[in-house]
Structure formats: C-alpha cells, structure tokens
Design a protein around this motif. Structure first.
Motif, PDB file in Angstrom:
ATOM      1  N   TRP A 167       0.838  -1.210   0.000  1.00 37.64           N
ATOM      2  CA  TRP A 167       0.000   0.000   0.000  1.00 37.64           C
ATOM      3  C   TRP A 167       0.871   1.258   0.000  1.00 37.64           C
ATOM      4  O   TRP A 167       0.611   2.202  -0.752  1.00 37.64           O
ATOM      5  CB  TRP A 167      -0.926  -0.012   1.209  1.00 37.64           C
ATOM      6  N   ILE A 168       1.904   1.259   0.824  1.00 40.13           N
ATOM      7  CA  ILE A 168       2.778   2.436   0.915  1.00 40.13           C
ATOM      8  C   ILE A 168       3.490   2.679  -0.414  1.00 40.13           C
ATOM      9  O   ILE A 168       3.590   3.815  -0.882  1.00 40.13           O
ATOM     10  CB  ILE A 168       3.806   2.263   2.062  1.00 40.13           C
ATOM     11  N   ARG A 169       3.965   1.602  -1.048  1.00 46.13           N
ATOM     12  CA  ARG A 169       4.638   1.769  -2.344  1.00 46.13           C
ATOM     13  C   ARG A 169       3.680   2.344  -3.384  1.00 46.13           C
ATOM     14  O   ARG A 169       4.077   3.169  -4.215  1.00 46.13           O
ATOM     15  CB  ARG A 169       5.196   0.430  -2.827  1.00 46.13           C
ATOM     16  N   GLU A 170       2.437   1.921  -3.352  1.00 46.35           N
ATOM     17  CA  GLU A 170       1.456   2.411  -4.326  1.00 46.35           C
ATOM     18  C   GLU A 170       1.185   3.896  -4.157  1.00 46.35           C
ATOM     19  O   GLU A 170       0.789   4.575  -5.112  1.00 46.35           O
ATOM     20  CB  GLU A 170       0.142   1.631  -4.182  1.00 46.35           C
ATOM     21  N   GLN A 171       1.393   4.410  -2.938  1.00 46.42           N
ATOM     22  CA  GLN A 171       1.175   5.848  -2.713  1.00 46.42           C
ATOM     23  C   GLN A 171       2.363   6.693  -3.165  1.00 46.42           C
ATOM     24  O   GLN A 171       2.296   7.920  -3.180  1.00 46.42           O
ATOM     25  CB  GLN A 171       0.911   6.133  -1.225  1.00 46.42           C
TER      26      GLN A 171
END
Length: 303
Positions: free
Chosen positions: A271-275
């Motif tokens: 999720w963090i990478r996608e942001q």
C-alpha cells in the motif's frame, strides 16, 4: 492527507508523466507566439484546463459529485456499483438504457478525430466523481490545431488519447469485476449506501473515496468506519511526524479488510509503495513493522 485515491493511476503513472510533459511543451510553444490578447486569454484558459486535468488524474481534485448521492436514503445497485468504482452513474455508457455503448470501438492505432468520436456516444461517456469527462480533454486538444500545425500537437494528442483510453479501460475492468460479483448473489436491488460499502470491503474491493466520505459524508459508511478515529497532522509544522502519519494512513487502509489479510506487513508495504511516498528501505521496514498486527509473521500455519 490524501482523501481520494485514483485507483486507475497505478497502471498509468509513466503515461501520465509523459502526457504532462507533452502538454507543458505544447502550451509553452503556444504561449511563445506573438498574437492578440484574445488569443492569449484563450490559451491561458486551455492551460488552466489541462492543469486541472492532470490534477484530476493524480487524484488531487475532490470527488464532490459523491455528495449529490450522499443525500439519498437508498441506492440501486447500478448507482452503487458506479460510485464504488469512482464513476458518476449519470454519464455512464454501461448504465441502462445506454449499456454497451461507448468505448468498445476505441481503437488507438487510428488517431483520427472521426475514430475517437466513434468511441463515445453523445454525453454518455465515463465521468469521474470530480466531474472530469474522459472524452472532453481530447476535444479541447483538437482545438489546438487552429493555433498550431497538426504535427506540433499530434504527439500530445496521441499520448493524451492513449492515457484517457487506458484510464477508461482500468475503470471498465473494475466496474465489470464488481458487477460480476454482485450479480452472483441474490441481494435486493435497493439498499442503504453503507450496505454497499461494507459489502465491497468484505470482497476486498478498494473503494477510492473512503477517507473523503469519513470527512464529508460519513452516513455512506458502515458504523465501524464512522467510528474510526480521524486525525490531522500539519505537514508544515516543525513537529510533523511524517513516518507516523504514513503509518496511520497505511494501517487504516489495510486493516479495513480485517481477517481477510493474511500477511499484513507485506500488504502494508505494498500500500505504501502504491502511494509513491519517498521513503528509504529502512523507513518502509520500520513503518510496516509498527503497523503489523500479526507479530507471528507470514500466513497462519493452518493454511
């Protein structure tokens, strides 16, 4: 804090960056011409429009159309599935009586205006919840041909058309997927909005406007989400805890799916990478470790 997540952006990041560069170059070329004040005003309006387009596709604009539907006691399933996808049901080519019209003829190797026009049917083209029509930007781009040669604007138009087509394709795929799941059940056609949100999350379907609704339309959410504590960090503060802010956003976004999450630490990292946060590997590991509620790690042994 981001309130709206454009799901379709993940597969279009590079194309969006390329299109933004071409738009900037084209507008710079237009502004360099010595012309009348009327021309300058029109070009300024076009530049403002395209800047708004880029903001929309980045998720910077708010999905305020959702508020028009937030006052309704119940949604029918067609309305709900469009809104869960991030689309305005009023302008959808897939909603009756317009189902099947629209994008199926969008063939990208033919960049003629006639071909692009055939890809849409009147006003019934995909419109995002911030009001952006995915056909209108191409129409505005065509207008540039009266100011500069077609060769000068061709690359920008082609990149823009491809970006809009890819975006519509991702949205169509998401809508088709959630509709297929909904149709497989036997639920009644009209339900309270919170019923649809709870159902979508139980199917691991990511709703792009959850945080926006928590701030502006909490009645759309099930009780468990309405009671989720909200916080506001001030990024300009000298005491701003950037990793804590990201950690709390990540935990809330992933933990919504509860027991369906088998490896929370890896899902939080994903999720963090996608942001697209700018974090070191060490910072990412720290945040994921703090947020991870499965301290045993990995999948349960019984699976």
């Amino acid at each position: 804090m981001t309130e709206y997540k454009p799901i379709f952006l993940n597969s279009n990041i590079n194309l969006l960056a390329q299109t933004e560069q071409l738009i900037t170059a084209t507008l710079k070329h237009l502004k360099a011409k010595e012309t009348s004040s009327e021309y300058d005003e029109r070009i300024d309006n076009i530049a403002q429009y395209f800047n708004g387009l880029v903001d929309s596709l980045k998720g910077i604009n708010s999905p305020d159309t959702l508020l028009h539907y937030a006052v309704l006691d119940n949604w029918d399933s067609v309305t709900a599935l469009h809104l869960l996808t991030g689309l305005d049901p009023e302008y959808s080519p897939w909603a009756p009586p317009h189902a099947g019209k629209g994008y199926k003829d969008f063939i990208m190797h033919d960049d003629s205006s006639a071909s692009i026009s055939r890809a849409f049917n009147g006003k019934y083209n995909l419109t995002l919840l911030d009001g952006l029509s995915l056909y209108e930007p191409y129409q505005v781009a065509l207008e540039l041909e009266q100011y500069i040669s077609s060769d000068a604007s061709h690359k920008m138009r082609l990149s823009l058309a491809l970006l809009l087509a890819n975006t519509s394709g991702v949205l169509q795929e998401r809508y088709s997927m959630i509709k297929r799941i909904w149709d497989s059940g036997d639920a009644k056609d009209k339900n309270r909005p919170s019923h649809y949100v709870k159902w979508a999350l139980s199917r691991n379907y990511e709703v792009p406007w959850l945080e926006y609704a928590q701030q502006h339309a909490p009645n759309l959410l099930p009780d468990s989400l309405q009671q989720t504590p909200l916080w506001e960090f001030e990024p300009d503060s000298p005491y701003y805890p950037d990793e804590l802010d990201i950690a709390m956003q990540a935990w809330r976004a992933v933990s919504i799916h509860g027991h369906d999450i088998k490896n929370p630490k890896e899902d939080i990292k994903k999720w963090i990478r996608e942001q697209r946060y700018e974090l070191t590997s060490a910072a990412l590991e720290r945040i994921a470790t703090v947020c991870n509620w499965n301290k045993a790690g990995g999948k349960p042994a019984s699976e």
